[in-house]
Design an enzyme around this catalytic site. Structure first.
Site, PDB file in Angstrom:
ATOM      1  N   GLU A 265     -58.790 -35.767 -24.796  1.00 17.56           N
ATOM      2  CA  GLU A 265     -58.258 -36.750 -24.447  1.00 17.56           C
ATOM      3  C   GLU A 265     -56.686 -35.859 -24.722  1.00 17.56           C
ATOM      4  O   GLU A 265     -55.421 -36.677 -24.292  1.00 17.56           O
ATOM      5  CB  GLU A 265     -57.590 -38.574 -24.815  1.00 17.56           C
ATOM      6  CG  GLU A 265     -58.657 -39.366 -24.563  1.00 17.56           C
ATOM      7  CD  GLU A 265     -59.125 -40.091 -22.600  1.00 17.56           C
ATOM      8  OE1 GLU A 265     -58.106 -39.476 -22.747  1.00 17.56           O
ATOM      9  OE2 GLU A 265     -59.762 -40.572 -22.686  1.00 17.56           O
TER      10      GLU A 265
ATOM     11  N   HIS B 292     -60.730 -49.800 -20.626  1.00 19.99           N
ATOM     12  CA  HIS B 292     -61.238 -48.746 -21.663  1.00 19.99           C
ATOM     13  C   HIS B 292     -59.902 -49.165 -23.214  1.00 19.99           C
ATOM     14  O   HIS B 292     -61.381 -49.180 -24.233  1.00 19.99           O
ATOM     15  CB  HIS B 292     -60.628 -47.706 -21.274  1.00 19.99           C
ATOM     16  CG  HIS B 292     -59.998 -46.854 -21.749  1.00 19.99           C
ATOM     17  ND1 HIS B 292     -60.988 -44.485 -21.219  1.00 19.99           N
ATOM     18  CD2 HIS B 292     -61.054 -45.729 -22.958  1.00 19.99           C
ATOM     19  CE1 HIS B 292     -60.901 -44.307 -21.978  1.00 19.99           C
ATOM     20  NE2 HIS B 292     -61.154 -44.703 -23.111  1.00 19.99           N
TER      21      HIS B 292
ATOM     22  N   HIS C 194     -54.509 -43.143 -29.561  1.00 19.44           N
ATOM     23  CA  HIS C 194     -55.449 -44.070 -28.326  1.00 19.44           C
ATOM     24  C   HIS C 194     -57.052 -45.029 -29.492  1.00 19.44           C
ATOM     25  O   HIS C 194     -57.175 -44.109 -30.385  1.00 19.44           O
ATOM     26  CB  HIS C 194     -56.243 -43.305 -27.435  1.00 19.44           C
ATOM     27  CG  HIS C 194     -57.478 -43.687 -26.167  1.00 19.44           C
ATOM     28  ND1 HIS C 194     -56.686 -44.901 -26.053  1.00 19.44           N
ATOM     29  CD2 HIS C 194     -58.582 -43.565 -27.072  1.00 19.44           C
ATOM     30  CE1 HIS C 194     -58.743 -45.196 -25.785  1.00 19.44           C
ATOM     31  NE2 HIS C 194     -58.851 -43.900 -25.410  1.00 19.44           N
TER      32      HIS C 194
ATOM     33  N   GLU D 241     -43.608 -63.113 -34.286  1.00 18.57           N
ATOM     34  CA  GLU D 241     -43.611 -61.277 -34.994  1.00 18.57           C
ATOM     35  C   GLU D 241     -44.169 -60.673 -33.940  1.00 18.57           C
ATOM     36  O   GLU D 241     -43.788 -59.664 -34.318  1.00 18.57           O
ATOM     37  CB  GLU D 241     -44.201 -61.193 -36.047  1.00 18.57           C
ATOM     38  CG  GLU D 241     -43.706 -61.546 -37.588  1.00 18.57           C
ATOM     39  CD  GLU D 241     -44.182 -63.290 -37.743  1.00 18.57           C
ATOM     40  OE1 GLU D 241     -44.242 -63.831 -36.851  1.00 18.57           O
ATOM     41  OE2 GLU D 241     -43.987 -63.569 -38.922  1.00 18.57           O
TER      42      GLU D 241
ATOM     43  N   HIS E 216     -59.703 -48.549 -29.024  1.00 23.44           N
ATOM     44  CA  HIS E 216     -60.158 -49.323 -28.329  1.00 23.44           C
ATOM     45  C   HIS E 216     -60.657 -50.881 -29.080  1.00 23.44           C
ATOM     46  O   HIS E 216     -61.642 -51.301 -29.289  1.00 23.44           O
ATOM     47  CB  HIS E 216     -62.349 -48.827 -27.775  1.00 23.44           C
ATOM     48  CG  HIS E 216     -61.528 -48.281 -27.393  1.00 23.44           C
ATOM     49  ND1 HIS E 216     -63.291 -47.118 -28.003  1.00 23.44           N
ATOM     50  CD2 HIS E 216     -61.277 -46.840 -26.589  1.00 23.44           C
ATOM     51  CE1 HIS E 216     -63.279 -45.580 -26.669  1.00 23.44           C
ATOM     52  NE2 HIS E 216     -61.701 -45.603 -26.483  1.00 23.44           N
TER      53      HIS E 216
END
Ligand code: 13P
Ligand code: ZN
Length: 269
Positions: free
Chosen positions: A119, A214, A142, A173, A144
């Site tokens: 990525e 994703h 990044h 919050e 998942h």
């Protein structure tokens, strides 16, 4: 073994912040196998000796032209490397790269010739934009998260700011610590320039974006703060899903309560 981190406490601290977050990602269940990636701009911690270090990899193309990050240095998770391994040994599961003077190629300089994450185009395009725009941000993450990805599988959550407003209303919050909310990037091929460009577009308005089906991509001043923004959104998603599992749609904080909180915390409207 000798390491670029030896005798450089500030650089060491930054890389070990990444290791700490990598351990959190694994413990959260957000980092199956090699899932997720992290890059941080470490140019501020680079001295003349580091600038002289020779390449230990071939010259590789970024796939994009990024003039603002020429001669910048990044710590990057390695492609195919596991967050749970990176947590224990960041320099065996990631590497430091130098972007070359053309802004289009890079080399690995330390400690091992670990190839950066697939990525990299998304990460470096965003770092380039931080510098172009004079931002103080230097970290991109990044990952998942199960709950947020699950919500990205239903079209009703993918309209602009629908998910942001649901998640903000689950617990006070969330808006306080993720004040811009969650942008949405329609499904794109992982690692593609199309994904990178779509991510950058959303980051004009948000610090965290959801990659449909994703994962999420977050940015902040450092990697701990980027992690925290995803963590508060994920907590809200879990409250929503737990309520649904008990058979009801959660009420959410009222508009008045949200407004009161926005004023009290001095948050953007
Ligand atoms: P890398 O192992 O190349 O970092 O890829 C993991 C991932 O999550 C791709 O989106
Ligand atoms: Zn991914």
């Amino acid at each position: 073994m000798s390491s670029i981190l030896n005798g450089r406490p500030d650089l060491n601290k930054k890389v070990y912040e990444v290791a700490e977050v990598a351990g959190c990602l694994w413990q959260k269940g957000w980092a199956e196998r090699n899932g997720g990636n992290i890059t941080i701009n470490v140019t501020d911690y680079v001295d003349d000796n580091i600038r002289q270090l020779p390449a230990i990899s071939e010259i590789k193309a970024i796939g994009l032209n990024l003039p603002a990050i020429r001669n910048n240095y990044f710590y990057c998770k390695g492609t195919g490397k596991r967050m749970r391994d990176l947590a224990k040994d960041p320099m065996a599961n990631g590497s430091i790269i130098r972007v070359l003077d053309d802004g289009a190629h890079y080399v690995v300089i330390a400690d091992n010739p670990v190839q950066p994450t697939s990525e990299l185009p998304s990460h470096l395009l965003v770092h380039n934009w931080f510098i172009e725009s004079g931002s103080t941000y230097s970290a991109t993450l990044h990952t998942h998260p199960i709950d947020l990805i699950a919500m990205s599988h239903h079209a009703s959550f993918l309209q602009k700011d629908v998910l942001t407003n649901i998640l903000w209303s689950m617990i006070p919050e969330t808006k306080a610590f993720c004040p811009k909310g969650l942008g949405i990037v329609p499904y794109c091929l992982p690692g593609s320039n199309e994904l990178a460009q779509a991510t950058l577009k959303e980051l004009n308005d948000y610090d965290v974006v959801l990659w449909e089906k994703h994962g999420v991509f977050a940015v902040d001043t450092d990697i701990i703060n980027a992690f925290d923004q995803i963590d508060v959104l994920s907590k809200s998603a879990q409250i929503y899903i737990a309520s649904k599992n008990m058979g009801y749609t959660p009420e959410g904080m009222s508009m008045e309560q949200m407004h009161e909180m926005t004023i009290a915390f001095n948050l953007p409207k």
